[in-house]
Write a protein that holds these residues in place. Structure first.
Motif, PDB file in Angstrom:
ATOM      1  N   GLY A   1       0.767  -1.236   0.000  1.00  0.00           N
ATOM      2  CA  GLY A   1       0.000   0.000   0.000  1.00  0.00           C
ATOM      3  C   GLY A   1       0.796   1.284   0.000  1.00  0.00           C
ATOM      4  O   GLY A   1       0.645   2.119  -0.906  1.00  0.00           O
ATOM      5  N   TYR A   2       1.630   1.494   0.997  1.00  0.00           N
ATOM      6  CA  TYR A   2       2.353   2.767   1.064  1.00  0.00           C
ATOM      7  C   TYR A   2       3.394   2.868  -0.034  1.00  0.00           C
ATOM      8  O   TYR A   2       3.706   3.960  -0.508  1.00  0.00           O
ATOM      9  CB  TYR A   2       2.969   2.980   2.449  1.00  0.00           C
TER      10      TYR A   2
ATOM     11  N   TYR B   1      -2.102   9.803  -5.477  1.00  0.00           N
ATOM     12  CA  TYR B   1      -2.361   9.504  -4.072  1.00  0.00           C
ATOM     13  C   TYR B   1      -1.733  10.545  -3.149  1.00  0.00           C
ATOM     14  O   TYR B   1      -2.327  10.929  -2.140  1.00  0.00           O
ATOM     15  CB  TYR B   1      -1.852   8.107  -3.717  1.00  0.00           C
TER      16      TYR B   1
ATOM     17  N   ARG C   1      -5.372   6.424   1.160  1.00  0.00           N
ATOM     18  CA  ARG C   1      -5.705   4.997   1.256  1.00  0.00           C
ATOM     19  C   ARG C   1      -7.063   4.710   0.630  1.00  0.00           C
ATOM     20  O   ARG C   1      -7.225   3.718  -0.086  1.00  0.00           O
ATOM     21  CB  ARG C   1      -5.689   4.520   2.711  1.00  0.00           C
TER      22      ARG C   1
ATOM     23  N   PHE D   1      -0.646  -2.526   4.564  1.00  0.00           N
ATOM     24  CA  PHE D   1      -0.081  -1.259   5.017  1.00  0.00           C
ATOM     25  C   PHE D   1       0.800  -1.506   6.227  1.00  0.00           C
ATOM     26  O   PHE D   1       0.475  -2.319   7.086  1.00  0.00           O
ATOM     27  CB  PHE D   1      -1.194  -0.277   5.411  1.00  0.00           C
TER      28      PHE D   1
ATOM     29  N   MET E   1      -8.056  -4.839   3.567  1.00  0.00           N
ATOM     30  CA  MET E   1      -6.920  -4.019   3.994  1.00  0.00           C
ATOM     31  C   MET E   1      -6.322  -4.654   5.239  1.00  0.00           C
ATOM     32  O   MET E   1      -7.028  -4.897   6.213  1.00  0.00           O
ATOM     33  CB  MET E   1      -7.369  -2.596   4.304  1.00  0.00           C
TER      34      MET E   1
END
Length: 179
Positions: free
Chosen positions: A15-16, A25, A42, A63, A83
């Protein structure tokens, strides 16, 4: 390699890593937010991954919670995207490696999206496909542009009065205007 029992291929997104690879983003990050400056970024990533994965993948975004303001987060699901936040003291890399190893044992096809060289080296091999974050971002940008173009075309069509009038009535009006 086909997945067991007709299940879709697992898509594991770092994710990051993806968020920090894209202005799309980063523009949603808000450092002035007291609790979580990443929340909007996110949410946009989740929406994009849901669109990207639709019908082909079972998407999971991992994440790293270790550095977050609120590191104790439950696993959530939004828009069909799971997630997963790493636990305190655990890296997102370790979570990704664990998820891939679990799927390899089934065996189940997995696609991992990251530009992190260490993860790419660790998770490589059959049945794992590796995609860089840049490729996902480019694909998502293309999907977003296609969606915006199609939406603009629909809006234009719906706004024209002649498209809303019955064709027979429209022809009568044209005859009246010409005659």
């Amino acid at each position: 390699m086909p997945s067991p029992e007709g299940s879709r291929e697992l898509l594991v997104v770092d994710g990051y890593n993806v968020i920090f690879k894209s202005a799309r983003y980063l523009a949603r990050m808000d450092e002035t937010v007291a609790g979580d400056p990443f929340e909007q970024a996110r949410d946009l990533l989740v929406a994009d991954v849901a669109a990207y994965a639709k019908g082909r993948y079972e998407p999971v975004i991992v994440f790293d919670a270790a550095g977050n303001v609120s590191p104790e987060r439950p696993d959530l699901s939004k828009a069909g995207v799971r997630m997963v936040f790493s636990r305190t003291g655990e890296s997102a890399d370790a979570v990704i490696e664990r998820l891939v190893t679990e799927q390899r044992l089934l065996p189940r096809a997995v696609t991992v999206v990251t530009s992190d060289r260490a993860i790419r080296a660790t998770v490589g091999g059959v049945p794992v496909t590796r995609i860089s974050s840049d490729v996902l971002v480019a694909d998502v940008n293309q999907l977003a542009a296609e969606y915006e173009r199609a939406n603009a075309e629909r809006q234009t069509q719906h706004m024209r009065l002649e498209d809303r009038i019955d064709p027979a009535a429209r022809e009568k009006l044209w005859r009246m205007l010409r005659g």
